[in-house]
Design an enzyme around this catalytic site. Structure first.
Site, short mmCIF file in Angstrom:
data_model
loop_
_atom_site.label_atom_id
_atom_site.label_comp_id
_atom_site.label_asym_id
_atom_site.label_seq_id
_atom_site.Cartn_x
_atom_site.Cartn_y
_atom_site.Cartn_z
N HIS A 55 0.82 -1.22 0.00
CA HIS A 55 0.00 0.00 0.00
C HIS A 55 0.85 1.27 0.00
O HIS A 55 0.37 2.35 -0.38
CB HIS A 55 -0.92 -0.01 1.22
CG HIS A 55 -2.18 0.77 1.04
ND1 HIS A 55 -2.28 1.85 0.19
CD2 HIS A 55 -3.42 0.64 1.59
CE1 HIS A 55 -3.49 2.35 0.23
NE2 HIS A 55 -4.21 1.63 1.07
N ASP A 93 -10.80 -4.88 -19.04
CA ASP A 93 -11.03 -5.83 -20.13
C ASP A 93 -9.71 -6.09 -20.84
O ASP A 93 -9.19 -5.23 -21.54
CB ASP A 93 -12.08 -5.26 -21.10
CG ASP A 93 -12.32 -6.15 -22.30
OD1 ASP A 93 -11.76 -7.27 -22.36
OD2 ASP A 93 -13.06 -5.72 -23.20
#
Length: 461
Positions: free
Chosen positions: A167, A400
């Site tokens: 993170h 995608d």
């Protein structure tokens, strides 16, 4: 559904960016800002994206893996620091990301004989099972990798993309940018030029720090673990405080959210002493309802410390570009009484309190919030911390890679009592979220969550 014994690692490929970087601005290191330091030792964040490829199994090794591997390498041209290493040497006053010519990102290739549909149909899984689909980061006290990826093939031809990231290098918006860029290159092939909005900006000068908030955090992080001991330069993320928890997926439909809004409005009319919530956003309403369910299910102590992250890119002056890569998030913290949240007006109390702290963040000096965080970072024995992660504002359809957007997403919360909001498909107005709780706690929460939704539905009829 147990899958832990059926996942087999076939190979681990080290994927490097091309030798000649397209971004000559990368030197041998990138500094961390105070936003990055806030997450320096937080547990790694993890995501699971499930895709239907509609390809034969033979295409996995012949087509899918080479396509993902090669496009990842091309993507790292612009995201080169993600292949670097987070270090804090004895000779450095602060941690930084080291960049070398031989840097790489590990890509694990695995397969499983599990049925993915059973995984999707069952809203509850053991956390240890999900970890089999996720790669580990290379970490030690002195060094830590920033990103690890895993591709797992199911017998149906479906694949799972597992992501584990440190993170300190990125927040959710930055990770979404990386995935959109990787998907764009993979989908178009042959090293297509990235649109300007998909090219990351790593320039830390965009994060203005005139009041030296960064030094506050450095002093805090360097505090010795024991009195008189050496200064703490560890960059190792904290280990997750649980490994026997259940992962639960829940959904609020559009009708559920509207019923909640109407209920809050109705309670306000009945209690004239309460001011209307400043915001009635989907996130505020969702968090308010889930928080009251936590309390009513008996999962909190006398007091609740609620932490809602806010993206500050547009709140800072001057604003930070949307494609800035790093952390630019701060957790707005507010304390509430469990008795108030469990009462008749609990939903109003939660919604009003959560919305007001966000408004306060817009209006106040950010240094004050950071100072308060450092002063009040400890949790008392009578207090339960409930946090929020993820975002409903990132689009699944943008991930995608050439087979359509993900069919399913599973976030793996880094903390217990953590409400993790899921990305949505374009046009979806509902909210999916997940929790990580002990088995009995999950059952108690589910019961209260569903029962109260039924009551809301009856009231709205």
């Amino acid at each position: 559904m147990s899958i832990s014994s059926s996942v087999a690692v076939l190979n681990v490929v080290q994927v490097s960016p091309p030798t000649a970087p397209v971004n000559n601005a990368f030197q041998d290191r990138i500094s961390l800002t105070h936003f990055d330091l806030l997450a320096l030792r937080a547990p790694p964040n993890q995501r699971l994206f499930f895709y239907e490829t509609h390809l034969p199994i033979s295409a996995f090794a012949e087509t899918v893996i080479p396509k993902l591997r090669d496009s990842l390498s091309l993507t790292l041209q612009n995201f080169r620091p993600l292949a670097g290493t987070l270090i804090w040497s004895l000779h450095s006053d602060e941690p930084y990301i080291r960049i070398k010519d031989d840097d790489s990102v590990p890509l694990t290739i695995a397969e499983t004989d599990a049925d993915p549909q059973k995984l999707f149909d069952d809203p509850f899984q053991q956390e240890t099972d999900l970890q089999q689909l996720l790669p580990p980061l290379r970490v030690s006290e002195t060094e830590a990798s920033l990103l690890a990826l895993q591709i797992t093939l199911f017998p149906s031809g479906d694949i799972c993309l597992g992501i584990t990231f440190h993170h300190a290098a990125q927040d959710g918006a930055s990770l979404a940018l990386f995935l959109k860029s990787w998907a764009h290159i993979c989908r178009h092939g042959d090293d297509p030029p990235l649109p300007q909005n998909l090219i990351p900006i790593f320039d830390r000068d965009f994060i203005d720090d005139p009041k030296n908030i960064k030094q506050l955090f450095l002093d805090h992080l360097l505090t010795p673990l024991t009195p008189g001991g050496p200064r703490n330069r560890s960059v190792k993320p904290m280990e997750k405080p649980f490994n026997d928890r259940m992962h639960g997926s829940f959904r609020l439909t559009v009708d559920d959210i509207e019923n909640l809004r109407r209920r809050i409005t109705s309670l306000q009319v009945q209690n004239t002493s309460q001011e209307p919530p400043v915001r009635m956003s989907t996130v505020v309403v969702t968090c308010a309802y889930v928080l009251t369910c936590f309390v009513k299910a008996g999962l909190t102590k006398k007091h609740v410390r609620f932490i809602l992250p806010a993206d500050l890119r547009k709140r800072l002056q001057p604003p930070v570009p949307d494609n800035y890569y790093g952390n630019c998030v701060f957790g707005c913290t507010v304390d509430m009484s469990s008795d108030d949240l469990a009462g008749q007006d609990g939903l109003v109390v939660a919604a009003k309190t959560i919305s007001s702290v966000v408004s306060e963040l817009d209006a106040n000096d950010h240094r004050t919030f950071f100072e308060n965080f450092l002063l009040n970072n400890t949790i008392s024995q009578e207090e339960t911390k409930v946090g929020v992660g993820g975002s409903i504002y990132f689009s699944l359809d943008e991930k995608d890679f050439g087979w359509g957007g993900p069919k399913h997403l599973k976030n793996v919360p880094p903390w217990p009592n953590h409400i993790y909001l899921a990305e949505r498909r374009d046009g979806d107005k509902g909210v999916d979220f997940c929790l990580m709780l002990a088995k009995q706690e999950m059952a108690e929460f589910e019961s209260k969550f569903l029962d109260d939704l039924k009551l809301l539905e009856k009231r709205s009829c």
